[in-house]
Motif scaffolding. Structure first.
Motif, PDB file in Angstrom:
ATOM      1  N   PRO A 166      -5.875   6.228   3.734  1.00  0.00           N
ATOM      2  CA  PRO A 166      -7.029   6.770   3.011  1.00  0.00           C
ATOM      3  C   PRO A 166      -6.455   7.694   1.792  1.00  0.00           C
ATOM      4  O   PRO A 166      -7.018   7.590   0.883  1.00  0.00           O
ATOM      5  N   LEU A 167      -5.313   8.020   2.031  1.00  0.00           N
ATOM      6  CA  LEU A 167      -4.690   8.964   0.892  1.00  0.00           C
ATOM      7  C   LEU A 167      -4.185   7.987  -0.153  1.00  0.00           C
ATOM      8  O   LEU A 167      -4.534   7.958  -1.423  1.00  0.00           O
ATOM      9  N   VAL A 168      -3.584   6.906   0.223  1.00  0.00           N
ATOM     10  CA  VAL A 168      -3.168   5.651  -0.757  1.00  0.00           C
ATOM     11  C   VAL A 168      -4.399   5.318  -1.524  1.00  0.00           C
ATOM     12  O   VAL A 168      -4.375   5.141  -2.660  1.00  0.00           O
ATOM     13  N   ARG A 169      -5.567   5.029  -0.877  1.00  0.00           N
ATOM     14  CA  ARG A 169      -6.667   4.512  -1.809  1.00  0.00           C
ATOM     15  C   ARG A 169      -7.231   5.470  -2.689  1.00  0.00           C
ATOM     16  O   ARG A 169      -7.915   5.160  -3.422  1.00  0.00           O
ATOM     17  N   SER A 170      -7.089   6.677  -2.395  1.00  0.00           N
ATOM     18  CA  SER A 170      -7.772   7.825  -3.267  1.00  0.00           C
ATOM     19  C   SER A 170      -6.920   8.162  -4.444  1.00  0.00           C
ATOM     20  O   SER A 170      -7.405   8.664  -5.717  1.00  0.00           O
ATOM     21  N   ILE A 171      -5.828   7.732  -4.568  1.00  0.00           N
ATOM     22  CA  ILE A 171      -4.895   7.617  -5.850  1.00  0.00           C
ATOM     23  C   ILE A 171      -4.947   6.686  -6.829  1.00  0.00           C
ATOM     24  O   ILE A 171      -5.296   5.480  -6.314  1.00  0.00           O
ATOM     25  N   LYS A 172      -5.658   7.217  -8.030  1.00  0.00           N
ATOM     26  CA  LYS A 172      -5.956   6.202  -9.021  1.00  0.00           C
ATOM     27  C   LYS A 172      -4.718   5.949 -10.008  1.00  0.00           C
ATOM     28  O   LYS A 172      -4.431   6.886 -10.416  1.00  0.00           O
ATOM     29  N   ASP A 208       6.848   3.242   7.828  1.00  0.00           N
ATOM     30  CA  ASP A 208       5.565   3.231   7.502  1.00  0.00           C
ATOM     31  C   ASP A 208       4.914   4.833   7.468  1.00  0.00           C
ATOM     32  O   ASP A 208       5.505   5.620   8.477  1.00  0.00           O
ATOM     33  N   ASN A 209       3.665   5.044   6.743  1.00  0.00           N
ATOM     34  CA  ASN A 209       3.252   6.333   6.823  1.00  0.00           C
ATOM     35  C   ASN A 209       4.230   7.477   6.716  1.00  0.00           C
ATOM     36  O   ASN A 209       4.069   8.312   7.487  1.00  0.00           O
ATOM     37  N   VAL A 210       5.031   7.422   5.664  1.00  0.00           N
ATOM     38  CA  VAL A 210       5.845   8.640   5.522  1.00  0.00           C
ATOM     39  C   VAL A 210       5.518   9.348   4.293  1.00  0.00           C
ATOM     40  O   VAL A 210       5.194   8.565   3.050  1.00  0.00           O
ATOM     41  N   PHE A 211       5.306  10.641   4.166  1.00  0.00           N
ATOM     42  CA  PHE A 211       4.993  11.443   3.095  1.00  0.00           C
ATOM     43  C   PHE A 211       6.203  12.160   2.663  1.00  0.00           C
ATOM     44  O   PHE A 211       6.704  12.955   3.234  1.00  0.00           O
ATOM     45  N   ILE A 212       6.627  11.880   1.517  1.00  0.00           N
ATOM     46  CA  ILE A 212       7.796  12.472   0.608  1.00  0.00           C
ATOM     47  C   ILE A 212       7.180  13.404  -0.432  1.00  0.00           C
ATOM     48  O   ILE A 212       6.741  12.917  -1.360  1.00  0.00           O
ATOM     49  N   GLY A 213       7.452  14.935  -0.134  1.00  0.00           N
ATOM     50  CA  GLY A 213       6.724  15.806  -1.199  1.00  0.00           C
ATOM     51  C   GLY A 213       7.541  15.926  -2.386  1.00  0.00           C
ATOM     52  O   GLY A 213       8.561  15.121  -2.693  1.00  0.00           O
ATOM     53  N   PRO A 214       6.804  16.601  -3.388  1.00  0.00           N
ATOM     54  CA  PRO A 214       7.208  16.657  -4.920  1.00  0.00           C
ATOM     55  C   PRO A 214       8.740  17.229  -4.847  1.00  0.00           C
ATOM     56  O   PRO A 214       9.244  18.063  -4.047  1.00  0.00           O
ATOM     57  N   ASN A 215       9.588  16.688  -5.764  1.00  0.00           N
ATOM     58  CA  ASN A 215      11.013  17.157  -6.131  1.00  0.00           C
ATOM     59  C   ASN A 215      11.780  17.261  -5.001  1.00  0.00           C
ATOM     60  O   ASN A 215      12.906  17.853  -4.930  1.00  0.00           O
ATOM     61  N   ALA A 216      11.469  16.446  -3.831  1.00  0.00           N
ATOM     62  CA  ALA A 216      12.495  16.121  -2.685  1.00  0.00           C
ATOM     63  C   ALA A 216      13.628  15.212  -3.186  1.00  0.00           C
ATOM     64  O   ALA A 216      13.485  14.444  -4.166  1.00  0.00           O
ATOM     65  N   HIS A 217      14.620  15.433  -2.582  1.00  0.00           N
ATOM     66  CA  HIS A 217      16.079  14.565  -2.903  1.00  0.00           C
ATOM     67  C   HIS A 217      16.295  13.910  -1.704  1.00  0.00           C
ATOM     68  O   HIS A 217      16.818  14.549  -0.550  1.00  0.00           O
ATOM     69  N   ILE A 218      16.270  12.497  -1.383  1.00  0.00           N
ATOM     70  CA  ILE A 218      16.407  11.909  -0.219  1.00  0.00           C
ATOM     71  C   ILE A 218      17.716  11.046  -0.373  1.00  0.00           C
ATOM     72  O   ILE A 218      17.839  10.206  -1.094  1.00  0.00           O
ATOM     73  N   SER A 219      18.775  11.256   0.589  1.00  0.00           N
ATOM     74  CA  SER A 219      19.872  10.120   0.368  1.00  0.00           C
ATOM     75  C   SER A 219      20.131   9.914   2.164  1.00  0.00           C
ATOM     76  O   SER A 219      21.593   9.693   2.573  1.00  0.00           O
ATOM     77  N   SER A 220      18.952   9.851   3.034  1.00  0.00           N
ATOM     78  CA  SER A 220      19.213   9.423   4.231  1.00  0.00           C
ATOM     79  C   SER A 220      19.663   8.274   4.627  1.00  0.00           C
ATOM     80  O   SER A 220      19.378   7.242   3.822  1.00  0.00           O
ATOM     81  N   ALA A 221      20.241   8.243   5.925  1.00  0.00           N
ATOM     82  CA  ALA A 221      20.305   6.392   6.188  1.00  0.00           C
ATOM     83  C   ALA A 221      19.104   5.934   6.664  1.00  0.00           C
ATOM     84  O   ALA A 221      18.882   4.679   6.227  1.00  0.00           O
ATOM     85  N   SER A 222      18.363   6.534   7.292  1.00  0.00           N
ATOM     86  CA  SER A 222      17.205   5.973   7.895  1.00  0.00           C
ATOM     87  C   SER A 222      15.968   7.346   8.125  1.00  0.00           C
ATOM     88  O   SER A 222      16.290   8.432   8.521  1.00  0.00           O
ATOM     89  N   ILE A 223      14.809   6.872   7.797  1.00  0.00           N
ATOM     90  CA  ILE A 223      13.521   7.623   7.952  1.00  0.00           C
ATOM     91  C   ILE A 223      12.593   7.032   8.837  1.00  0.00           C
ATOM     92  O   ILE A 223      12.134   6.047   8.136  1.00  0.00           O
ATOM     93  N   LYS A 226       0.865  -1.114   0.099  1.00  0.00           N
ATOM     94  CA  LYS A 226      -0.168  -0.023   0.099  1.00  0.00           C
ATOM     95  C   LYS A 226       0.960   1.071   0.063  1.00  0.00           C
ATOM     96  O   LYS A 226       0.696   2.262   0.818  1.00  0.00           O
ATOM     97  N   THR A 227       1.941   1.163  -0.867  1.00  0.00           N
ATOM     98  CA  THR A 227       2.957   2.279  -0.840  1.00  0.00           C
ATOM     99  C   THR A 227       2.788   2.961  -2.308  1.00  0.00           C
ATOM    100  O   THR A 227       2.517   2.354  -3.240  1.00  0.00           O
ATOM    101  N   VAL A 228       2.844   4.317  -2.684  1.00  0.00           N
ATOM    102  CA  VAL A 228       2.601   4.955  -3.840  1.00  0.00           C
ATOM    103  C   VAL A 228       3.863   5.549  -4.333  1.00  0.00           C
ATOM    104  O   VAL A 228       4.625   6.266  -3.395  1.00  0.00           O
ATOM    105  N   LEU A 229       4.212   5.056  -5.441  1.00  0.00           N
ATOM    106  CA  LEU A 229       5.297   5.884  -6.230  1.00  0.00           C
ATOM    107  C   LEU A 229       4.784   6.650  -7.393  1.00  0.00           C
ATOM    108  O   LEU A 229       4.549   6.172  -8.234  1.00  0.00           O
ATOM    109  N   THR A 261       3.451   4.509   2.486  1.00  0.00           N
ATOM    110  CA  THR A 261       4.201   5.628   2.330  1.00  0.00           C
ATOM    111  C   THR A 261       3.930   6.196   0.937  1.00  0.00           C
ATOM    112  O   THR A 261       3.712   5.345  -0.174  1.00  0.00           O
ATOM    113  N   VAL A 262       4.001   7.549   0.811  1.00  0.00           N
ATOM    114  CA  VAL A 262       3.663   8.247  -0.365  1.00  0.00           C
ATOM    115  C   VAL A 262       4.900   8.906  -0.782  1.00  0.00           C
ATOM    116  O   VAL A 262       5.290   9.846  -0.206  1.00  0.00           O
TER     117      VAL A 262
END
Length: 206
Positions: free
Chosen positions: A200-206, A109-124, A42-45, A81-82
């Protein structure tokens, strides 16, 4: 007289491919090294997401008579996670024994990553909100329930404490999240709250 052409049924392609575990992956996402990526379900890319599973530790060569060692997981993403449009997720890299090596990235779980973000973390950790255009530099750590404001640059190696709000270039702790943070969103009909349950946000994405 020309014969009427037979009607054919063509399956209409949707924006997202849905896996058996409910993950939704845009057909316009760029995913490299799929065998080294784990999605919890239930994760969205979204479209334009660039996920670098090809940047991983190479397994040690198997000795004579031993079974070949499996590939290392480069990126592990939890449930619900979105990852928004054009975000880039790239495992961090460091020098080890004189050689460059990649560190496996863990996203909860339940992590929201916004548009155009650049992620190189060790962990979130889980229930984290990352705003638009945020940059999480290599080997930083983001603890549970925290919020990264839009356009924030988290410097290399920084640890963002649980339940805090950070912003700025470089990032500084600006305060703590509100009482409603992490609540709601899990009940049908209830509005989604940043840091809450993203199903709920994941379910709304078609």
């Amino acid at each position: 007289m020309s014969r009427p052409q037979p009607t054919t049924r063509r399956s209409v392609k949707t924006e997202y491919i849905e896996t058996d575990t409910g993950n939704k992956i845009s057909r316009r996402a760029f995913i490299e090294g799929k065998q080294n990526i784990m999605l919890g379900g239930k994760t969205v890319l979204m479209a334009g997401v660039h996920l670098r599973g090809d940047l991983c530790r190479k397994p040690e060569p198997a000795a004579a008579g031993e079974k070949e060692k499996p590939n290392t997981t480069a990126v592990s993403i939890g449930r619900a996670t979105v990852v928004s449009t054009n975000a880039v997720i790239r495992p961090p890299m460091r020098v080890h024994k004189g050689q460059m090596t990649f560190i496996p990235m863990r996203i909860g779980d339940n992590v929201f990553i916004g548009p155009n973000a650049h992620i190189s973390s060790a962990s979130i950790s889980s229930h984290v909100y990352i705003g638009e255009n945020a940059v999480l530099s290599p080997l930083c750590i983001v603890k549970e329930g925290s919020k990264i404001l839009p356009n924030t640059v988290v410097p290399p190696g920084m640890t963002v404490p649980a339940g805090t709000v950070v912003g700025g270039k470089p990032a500084k702790i600006l305060g703590e999240v509100g009482d409603g943070w992490g609540q709601g969103g899990g009940v049908e009909g209830e509005e989604w709250v940043e840091g809450g349950d993203l199903r709920p946000l994941v379910r709304s994405i078609k």
